[in-house]
Design an enzyme around this catalytic site. Structure first.
Site, mmCIF file in Angstrom:
data_model
loop_
_atom_site.group_PDB
_atom_site.id
_atom_site.type_symbol
_atom_site.label_atom_id
_atom_site.label_comp_id
_atom_site.label_asym_id
_atom_site.label_seq_id
_atom_site.Cartn_x
_atom_site.Cartn_y
_atom_site.Cartn_z
ATOM 1 N N GLU A 49 0.814 -1.217 0.000
ATOM 2 C CA GLU A 49 0.000 0.000 0.000
ATOM 3 C C GLU A 49 0.847 1.266 0.000
ATOM 4 O O GLU A 49 1.960 1.286 0.522
ATOM 5 C CB GLU A 49 -0.927 0.020 1.227
ATOM 6 C CG GLU A 49 -2.381 -0.181 0.896
ATOM 7 C CD GLU A 49 -3.006 0.917 0.040
ATOM 8 O OE1 GLU A 49 -2.392 1.389 -0.941
ATOM 9 O OE2 GLU A 49 -4.136 1.308 0.347
ATOM 10 N N ASP A 50 0.288 2.300 -0.601
ATOM 11 C CA ASP A 50 0.974 3.599 -0.620
ATOM 12 C C ASP A 50 0.933 4.258 0.754
ATOM 13 O O ASP A 50 1.948 4.672 1.283
ATOM 14 C CB ASP A 50 0.365 4.513 -1.695
ATOM 15 C CG ASP A 50 -1.154 4.656 -1.602
ATOM 16 O OD1 ASP A 50 -1.786 4.015 -0.742
ATOM 17 O OD2 ASP A 50 -1.718 5.420 -2.408
ATOM 18 N N ASP A 98 -3.991 5.568 5.945
ATOM 19 C CA ASP A 98 -4.504 6.836 6.456
ATOM 20 C C ASP A 98 -5.524 6.525 7.558
ATOM 21 O O ASP A 98 -5.127 6.212 8.675
ATOM 22 C CB ASP A 98 -5.088 7.613 5.270
ATOM 23 C CG ASP A 98 -5.553 9.003 5.614
ATOM 24 O OD1 ASP A 98 -4.993 9.613 6.532
ATOM 25 O OD2 ASP A 98 -6.486 9.505 4.952
ATOM 26 N N PHE A 142 -1.738 16.451 3.884
ATOM 27 C CA PHE A 142 -1.985 15.771 2.622
ATOM 28 C C PHE A 142 -0.685 15.714 1.837
ATOM 29 O O PHE A 142 -0.059 16.735 1.589
ATOM 30 C CB PHE A 142 -3.083 16.481 1.826
ATOM 31 C CG PHE A 142 -3.575 15.657 0.682
ATOM 32 C CD1 PHE A 142 -4.494 14.649 0.890
ATOM 33 C CD2 PHE A 142 -3.085 15.870 -0.600
ATOM 34 C CE1 PHE A 142 -4.933 13.862 -0.167
ATOM 35 C CE2 PHE A 142 -3.510 15.089 -1.656
ATOM 36 C CZ PHE A 142 -4.436 14.076 -1.436
ATOM 37 N N ARG A 166 1.796 12.075 -9.114
ATOM 38 C CA ARG A 166 2.167 10.689 -8.787
ATOM 39 C C ARG A 166 3.608 10.396 -9.188
ATOM 40 O O ARG A 166 4.257 9.533 -8.600
ATOM 41 C CB ARG A 166 1.258 9.694 -9.518
ATOM 42 C CG ARG A 166 -0.198 9.713 -9.083
ATOM 43 C CD ARG A 166 -0.937 8.518 -9.697
ATOM 44 N NE ARG A 166 -2.383 8.627 -9.609
ATOM 45 C CZ ARG A 166 -3.112 8.291 -8.542
ATOM 46 N NH1 ARG A 166 -2.539 7.847 -7.451
ATOM 47 N NH2 ARG A 166 -4.430 8.411 -8.566
HETATM 48 P P1 IMP Z 1 -7.504 5.017 4.103
HETATM 49 O O1 IMP Z 1 -8.068 6.278 4.730
HETATM 50 O O2 IMP Z 1 -6.453 4.404 5.004
HETATM 51 O O3 IMP Z 1 -8.596 4.061 3.745
HETATM 52 O O4 IMP Z 1 -6.742 5.501 2.779
HETATM 53 C C1 IMP Z 1 -7.232 5.240 1.507
HETATM 54 C C2 IMP Z 1 -6.429 5.861 0.416
HETATM 55 O O5 IMP Z 1 -6.545 7.281 0.450
HETATM 56 C C3 IMP Z 1 -4.923 5.633 0.407
HETATM 57 O O6 IMP Z 1 -4.552 4.362 -0.070
HETATM 58 C C4 IMP Z 1 -4.493 6.740 -0.547
HETATM 59 O O7 IMP Z 1 -4.637 6.312 -1.898
HETATM 60 C C5 IMP Z 1 -5.453 7.849 -0.229
HETATM 61 N N1 IMP Z 1 -4.783 8.841 0.645
HETATM 62 C C6 IMP Z 1 -4.816 8.924 1.979
HETATM 63 N N2 IMP Z 1 -4.063 9.947 2.429
HETATM 64 C C7 IMP Z 1 -3.526 10.535 1.329
HETATM 65 C C8 IMP Z 1 -2.625 11.657 1.122
HETATM 66 O O8 IMP Z 1 -2.142 12.335 2.036
HETATM 67 N N3 IMP Z 1 -2.304 11.943 -0.169
HETATM 68 C C9 IMP Z 1 -2.798 11.230 -1.223
HETATM 69 N N4 IMP Z 1 -3.621 10.175 -1.080
HETATM 70 C C10 IMP Z 1 -3.988 9.834 0.181
HETATM 71 MG MG MG Z 2 -4.324 3.638 -2.165
#
Ligand code: IMP
Ligand code: MG
Length: 183
Positions: free
Chosen positions: A102-103, A106, A155, A168
């Site tokens: 995973e990237d 969050d 962010f 990206r």
């Molecule tokens: P989750 O809130 O952990 O479910 O995150 C879901 C997705 O939101 C991540 O896999 C990212 O693709 C995107 N995301 C969350 N935070 C950021 C950020 O700071 N920049 C860009 N994408 C984000």
């Molecule tokens: Mg993602």
């Protein structure tokens, strides 16, 4: 057309730091999964860059696969957080040791819904390897087995992560200048 770099306020994780961390993660994963049926699963699009780097730092045999997911549900999808599989995996997970690449972790809502869905397919194990984490944002009880860097609640873009599908391809992780969001 201005260079992307000019839109960046400050860098949080440099290209060199990413390179070194990915090498470490690849070595650890190779050690931990030696002799296992490793399948690296990347969630598009954000994790594509990390996946490309990590898979080449893994020195044991493995397979790779990709999926696309989207949140849906109520008006506030980020908190209701139901996950829909838009593009499913090609691989059968039965008996495989799945490592989700995973990237960024969050809120954790995406993976907290996705992991039980994958577990229903009888893999030997399902773990997470995230290059970034924002622990202060966590809503769901999700813990990556492997983690690159913790970042503050800002962010971030670059190294696969986008703002409005752009940035990206930046080779580092950075924070955009505030005026970029108000355009
Ligand atoms: P989750 O809130 O952990 O479910 O995150 C879901 C997705 O939101 C991540 O896999 C990212 O693709 C995107 N995301 C969350 N935070 C950021 C950020 O700071 N920049 C860009 N994408 C984000
Ligand atoms: Mg993602």
């Amino acid at each position: 057309m201005a260079a992307m770099h000019e839109d960046i306020d400050h860098i949080l994780v440099s290209e060199g730091q990413l390179r070194q961390k990915v090498a470490e993660l690849g070595a650890t994963v190779s050690r931990d999964y030696a002799g296992k049926d490793l399948l690296l699963v990347s969630i598009l699009k954000g994790a594509a860059v990390f996946m490309a780097d990590l898979m080449r730092a893994v020195t044991i045999p493995c397979k790779i696969d990709f999926m696309v997911v989207s949140s849906y549900g109520g008006a506030n999808t980020s908190t209701t957080g139901l996950v829909k599989i838009v593009k499913d995996l090609d691989e059968d997970l039965t008996g495989k040791d799945v490592l989700i690449v995973e990237d960024i972790l969050d809120t954790g809502v995406t993976l907290s819904h996705l992991m039980p869905m994958l577990r229903l397919r009888h893999p030997a194990s399902v773990e997470i390897c995230a290059i970034l984490s924002k622990p202060s944002r966590r809503k769901a009880d999700v813990h990556p087995r492997y983690l690159g860097f913790e970042v503050p609640d800002e962010f971030v873009v670059g190294y696969g992560l986008d703002y409005d599908e752009k940035y990206r391809n930046l080779p580092y992780v950075g924070v955009l200048k505030p005026e970029i969001y108000s355009k």
